[in-house]
Enzyme design. Structure first.
Site, PDB file in Angstrom:
ATOM      1  N   ARG A  86     -10.545   9.881  -4.286  1.00 51.96           N
ATOM      2  CA  ARG A  86     -11.023   9.119  -3.137  1.00 51.96           C
ATOM      3  C   ARG A  86     -12.388   8.494  -3.432  1.00 51.96           C
ATOM      4  NH1 ARG A  86      -9.749  13.560   1.650  1.00 51.96           N
ATOM      5  NH2 ARG A  86      -7.755  14.224   0.777  1.00 51.96           N
ATOM      6  N   GLU A 157      -1.963   3.853   4.015  1.00 52.87           N
ATOM      7  CA  GLU A 157      -2.846   4.112   5.154  1.00 52.87           C
ATOM      8  C   GLU A 157      -4.276   3.701   4.818  1.00 52.87           C
ATOM      9  OE1 GLU A 157      -4.462   7.912   6.126  1.00 52.87           O
ATOM     10  OE2 GLU A 157      -3.773   7.818   8.196  1.00 52.87           O
TER      11      GLU A 157
END
Length: 455
Positions: A86, A157
């Site tokens: 991430r 997403e």
């Protein structure tokens, strides 16, 4: 060669990623099973889709997790990414993946997709022939999304606002907008080859007393930024607020205004879906209470007519859920949904009117910003506090909006900061609360309200 393709060629040149063969990937997407596309499932499955969360570092454990989910009758598989990925720290992901594989201990909190590579991951994603949703929280997801689509993951997403304000303190917001513009264009281009790649915004935000008008505005902004780049399938979302009627009203206003604003930018042909997250705040330590909370969320999801529900587990208060508890929630949610037929359509007309007016006032202020592009208008609106997300850690967020619950557990705005909502709406919000208390009592109420499901 287009500027976008030139940028793509640079992005995928990473020593931790596969060597990308774009021509082969295009042929794969063209010929991919339509069952892998959630946009196709939305059109053809006459039911609310059930999706859990979950991700493990090794291929073997990820495959095993999916086997548990399939046995539990899952509709959509998750691919939750590890924290190092991430942050685009693929070197640390590689090191931790190797330790996980050598010692059979999970050294990562998700699947390091870039390190595994798309050629390996595609074997798993196509094996189960179910749609997979990429869940990550990455401000710069360009390489991750390229790898995901090449792997057969056709739902992405996130967004520049919803993956930044809740998760990051210092990442530059303007860069996040540009990086996500790249993602939207890649998704739009691949969507021309088969069924549409679905984009989904992350509506829970900080999951901490976020007023519905702020949630809806951010959902609408990310939807419009996506549609204007050519995306044809988009999911707006929000999470259980703790008030059933507020959830019902939020869903009605969100659906209504999503359609309204999509048509305003000539994107009315896009498919818009509604996703509902089971409770995203702190869970009770009592696991039986947790199951009651989850079941209540499932009932509300049916009442708001969600197209997809994203589940939690009875283990939330204790750490990362096991495969068993995750699969148990999927099976129980499917069971509950099968029982819920013929639920009446209810609303609160006054609440719906106030919320609609609040959202449209904020959206008007965003559109009236003098910037020449939508992303700059939204960027400026966040900088000026026109859009203000409570409890965001990001330095650019104003954090001047203060909320508390009323006697019916609705989230109310008692300090509006720079939110451009009318005096009528603001007075209505405050009138629902007991503000005749001293300041310390109100602070105690807010602390109680943040952990409301733990009491």
């Amino acid at each position: 060669m287009s500027l976008l393709q030139e940028e793509r060629n640079i992005i995928v040149q990473n020593k931790y990623a596969d060597n990308f063969d774009f021509a082969e990937i295009e042929e794969f997407v063209k010929g991919a099973s339509k069952d892998l596309f959630i946009s196709h499932n939305f059109k053809t499955k006459n039911k609310m889709l059930v999706q859990p969360r979950g991700g493990f570092p090794t291929y073997k454990k990820m495959f095993s997790l999916y086997e548990f989910f399939v046995d539990a009758d899952v509709d959509v598989l998750p691919c939750t990414i590890d924290s190092n990925t991430r942050l685009n720290d693929y070197a640390s992901s590689a090191k931790m993946l190797k330790l996980s594989e050598e010692n059979e201990v999970d050294m990562l909190n998700g699947y390091p997709l870039v390190n595994h590579g798309y050629r390996t991951t595609r074997k798993m994603m196509t094996h189960f022939n179910k749609p997979i949703s990429l869940r990550h929280g990455t401000p710069d997801a360009r390489l991750l999304v390229e790898t995901a689509i090449a792997s057969g993951i056709f739902e992405i997403e996130g967004g520049p606002i919803t993956y930044l304000l809740p998760y990051s303190k210092n990442f530059p917001l303007d860069k996040a907008f540009l990086y996500w513009k790249y993602v939207e264009r890649v998704c739009a281009n691949y969507s021309k080859l088969n069924e549409p790649i679905n984009r989904e915004s992350f509506g829970p935000l900080t999951a901490t007393l976020v007023p519905p008008c702020v949630t809806i505005v951010i959902q609408l902004c990310e939807m419009l930024l996506s549609l204007e780049e050519g995306v044809k399938s988009f999911s707006v979302s929000f999470s259980q607020t703790g008030s059933m009627i507020q959830d019902i009203v939020t869903a009605k206003v969100l659906r209504k205004l999503a359609k309204h604003y999509a048509e305003q930018i000539n994107c009315g042909d896009a498919d818009i879906h509604l996703v509902y997250h089971q409770w995203m705040g702190a869970f009770p330590a009592n696991k039986d209470f947790s199951e009651s909370l989850i079941n209540t969320a499932t009932i509300i999801a049916m009442m708001v007519k969600a197209d997809k529900i994203i589940t939690k587990t009875r283990d939330e208060a204790f750490g990362i859920p096991t495969r068993e508890s995750n699969a148990k929630t999927v099976a129980n949610t499917q069971y509950t949904l099968r029982m819920l037929n013929g639920i009446p359509d209810i609303t609160d007309e006054m609440e719906e009117e106030i919320l609609t007016e609040e959202v449209m006032s904020i959206m008007s202020a965003v559109f009236n910003d003098k910037a020449d592009t939508l992303w700059r208008k939204v960027f400026n609106s966040i900088k000026s506090g026109i859009i203000d997300c409570p409890y965001s850690p990001h330095i650019i967020n104003h954090n001047e909006v203060v909320t508390v619950r009323d006697k019916n557990k609705n989230i109310r705005i008692i300090k509006k900061g720079n939110l451009p909502i009318s005096d009528r709406c603001f007075e209505y919000e405050k009138s629902q609360c007991d503000l005749n208390k001293d300041a310390s009592s109100i602070v105690n109420d807010i602390i109680h309200d943040i952990g409301i499901m733990q009491w």
